[in-house]
Design an enzyme around this catalytic site. Sequence first.
Site, PDB file in Angstrom:
ATOM      1  N   SER A 163     -10.026  -0.285   7.166  1.00 23.32           N
ATOM      2  CA  SER A 163      -9.405  -0.154   5.842  1.00 23.32           C
ATOM      3  C   SER A 163      -8.730  -1.401   5.295  1.00 23.32           C
ATOM      4  O   SER A 163      -8.374  -1.446   4.123  1.00 23.32           O
ATOM      5  CB  SER A 163      -8.386   0.991   5.845  1.00 23.32           C
ATOM      6  OG  SER A 163      -9.044   2.224   5.758  1.00 23.32           O
TER       7      SER A 163
ATOM      8  N   SER B 111      -9.789   1.820   2.835  1.00 24.15           N
ATOM      9  CA  SER B 111      -8.900   2.582   1.974  1.00 24.15           C
ATOM     10  C   SER B 111      -7.864   1.725   1.236  1.00 24.15           C
ATOM     11  O   SER B 111      -7.264   2.193   0.286  1.00 24.15           O
ATOM     12  CB  SER B 111      -8.180   3.638   2.802  1.00 24.15           C
ATOM     13  OG  SER B 111      -7.312   3.011   3.743  1.00 24.15           O
TER      14      SER B 111
ATOM     15  N   LYS C  80       0.864  -1.191   0.000  1.00 20.98           N
ATOM     16  CA  LYS C  80       0.000   0.000   0.000  1.00 20.98           C
ATOM     17  C   LYS C  80       0.897   1.236   0.000  1.00 20.98           C
ATOM     18  O   LYS C  80       1.875   1.291   0.764  1.00 20.98           O
ATOM     19  CB  LYS C  80      -0.889  -0.029   1.256  1.00 20.98           C
ATOM     20  CG  LYS C  80      -1.984   1.034   1.291  1.00 20.98           C
ATOM     21  CD  LYS C  80      -2.835   0.873   2.566  1.00 20.98           C
ATOM     22  CE  LYS C  80      -4.002   1.852   2.604  1.00 20.98           C
ATOM     23  NZ  LYS C  80      -4.826   1.690   3.833  1.00 20.98           N
TER      24      LYS C  80
END
Lengths: 451, 500
Positions: free
Chosen positions: B177, B153, B78
């Site tokens: 997330s 997210s 990420k």
Amino acid sequence: MYIPIIGLEIHVQLKTSTKMFCGCDAHIWGEPPNSHVCPVCLGLPGALPVINKKAVSQVIKMGLALNCKINQKTFFERKNYFYPDLPKGYQISQHRQPLCVNGLLPIGDKKISIWDVHLEEDTAKSIHIKTEASNQKQATKKEGYTLIDFNKSGVPLMEIVSAPDIRSAEEAVEYCKLIRQIVRFLEISDADIEKGQMRFEVNVSLQKLKTKNKKSKTKEKLPDYRVEIKNLNSFRFVQKAIEYEIKRQKEVLKKGGKLTWETRGFDEKREITVSQREKEQAKDYRYFPEPDLPPIEISNEEINQLKKEIPELPHQAYNRLIQTMGLNKVQAKILSREKSVLSYFDRLIQTDLEPKKAANTIINHPELISRFSPYKLVEYLKREQSGQITDEVELEKLVKKIIAENPKPVRDYLAGKTEVLHFLLGQVMKETKGKADAKIARTLLKTNLVH
Amino acid sequence: MEICDLTLTEALNGLDKKEFSSQELVQSCLQRIDQVEDQLNSFITVTAELALKQARKADRLRSQGEKMALLGIPVGIKDIFCTKGIETTAGSNILKGYIPPYDATVVDRLKKAGAVIIGKLNLDAFAHGSSGENSDFGATRNPWNLEYVPGGSSSGSVAAVSAGECLFSLGTDTGGSIRLPASFCNLVGLKTTYGRVSRYGVIAMASSLDCPGPLTKTVEDMAKVLKIIAGPDHLDSTSLLDKLGQIRLNKTDLKGLKIGVAEELYPSQDQEEKTDADNIGLNEDVCLIVDAAINQLKKLGAEIKRISLPHTKFAVAAYYVLVPSEISSNLARYDGIRFPYSNRSGKNFWDIYTDTRGHGFGREAKRRIMIGTYTLSSGYYDAYYEKAQRIRTLIKRDFEKAFKKVHLIVAPTSPTPPFKFGERISDPLKMYLSDILTVSANLAGIPSLSLPAGFDRRGLPVGIQLMGPHLGEELLLQVGYAYQQTTNWHKQKPDLAVNG
């Protein structure tokens, strides 16, 4: 009639091997810009602080020295504001629960209350570079750019906040000096003002004094305003800024004017204070507990251990020198100013030297202190008392003088008439009324009688 | 089926048996990226050359008998984890062009275990969001149906693994997330105990809640990755000193295990009266799937008990005070002074600040900065921040009490299956409510594992979450493993991956 109400905030850089929240070397003085930096003190994304425990201990020591209560459960908080020298956009500091609170420092017969002593990190250093204006029209505008040196960013910083108990510029300076002596005695900072290791902020207001009651002067409640003067970096500027501010405020009040909450800067060249910010623009720092650091717990054992490490402090030594050593105030003041001098004195009187004599010797003959250990000094003094002058430095001065005053015998000696040495030695003895050590004087004459 | 579609465990076996090389594995992933990336937009940066170089090195080491735990396995990171020498944007324009000089602890640990970094994955800017739509680099699409969001997210982190662009990925979970997108893309996602995995080098969203964690295809894979990344880190003062023990995945039945179902997170479906939990807005299909999952756990021998977590109904409210407060402070450093993105058209540094931040931050970041600045302001602090902290303590206690009665708690991960693009983005409150079932675990600091549990009538994935006590990761994984031994949901792959 007005009384000045003065409080001080003193920032002291602590003497630690690494910075407050990272492993960077904290010895930054004179180092090339941005050479002592890492992701943490540069405030890079993702970097996290780790508490320097040494700095915490040092602040506790200071708190103990100032008779503070130690908050055994404490935490760091974020003080949020924007400035280019503050890389994270917040300073890790303390607000709701400072390490040390409610202290007291005696200055002479008076006691100054200490509100708190807390720990935070220093900011970076902005360096403003002025450049020539590119054309005539712009010449009136400020031109230039700013460079930032992050070496100072994250250096441990202790803040000592006094109550507004100070009543004059002189008293303020005396307080500042004593604080410096204490941190040096504790060996927690060099407090070298030239190197920016000690910085001052003063707040000044004037209080009207009522004299209606004849028995006692009753004070009105504290003034409803306060003027803060930031970034003072010498004792002299502290004095000048306060003196100017008292004068300025008096004039405003006399003219019937009203004073407000205000932050002022000090113009070092003109020695006046200049308004920077009024209360309406006052900052809200939005303090909240630093989520990157767990709360700190300080054990009783730790506090007791730190208590043991605290030496006699300058104001305590001052009292001892007067009360138990029988010295006068001036002597006591000079001897208690520096730890090295005080410990020299204490070692000196452990011999059979009488305190007053020891004090006078140190005060009047600082050159002897740098030359002799306390033990050797006593030996030297004994010889001197017995009459004989054995001090080579002193004798050499005299020998040089005799040589200068007797050019003809000197020429004769140098021409080979070595018996002239007796004459010159005789002159030395005559000058010292026979007290010079003949052997030393003779050797010194020989070594000094050269072409 | 290509080798990029293997699980991490299968791929390690294949590498060990020399069925294929790490280079081939990485090539396979890169090829899949070529095929699907136009449709998915999972990556912000693909580090193809670097990955191939690392893969060659991994092959060499393996041939020399080196036995690193993840040697030669391609991983996607990420883009909120700092990677030395590789651009790290946090999905925001304001960090565009920023190249960190250091690796996040977790990235460093993966590298040392031999993993091959294949690229940086898309996300809602600064991890603010539940759909991936807040990325300044374009939204990521759900590989199961391109019209739907993959969840956020960690949007790129789930899309990439689900579509075979990498074998596993790293995400962060501040309010769901990792788990929410895992449930939207049929993956296993673990929100670890707060402090179990180091935050050093993870760009902060809300420091007191951020939990880095893996996204994998199976529970078995999860255990392998967790073993590498978990554990104390002297660079993160909030990391826990407890070491993760050996994770034994050998349970096939759950006899003696008590699993709680909380009234507030999953109300009993036969109730006539309305309850507090009705504002969760549970989708009918989700209920059917969760009921089936609970039955499956029962079949495995677990005892299901109804419990109550009375304060969790305040979780979203408390969360959206605490999180913006910390965000407003954490985002202060992006001021145009030290990072490539800087607007210097103004007159002085105040102009640099306002111009840079005004243009560099997206709407959601600005919204949260405004809320957080307000809640921390003097005069409001007690009413908002302080009160929210008290709620947090009460929620933590709710869970502590519950875990005296049950070993685990089961709940849906999300009240609904994946939603369509644009459905919630214009209504922040609606978007925030996507997290209603996940934020409680973050506020309590406890671990929670999201597992694939079925598909809704449109064929979109639905997940369940197992919440465990403080440091209860091993138990979660054991139960998850037992569940996966008797279900096939996690083995389903999106058509996009199957067809290439």
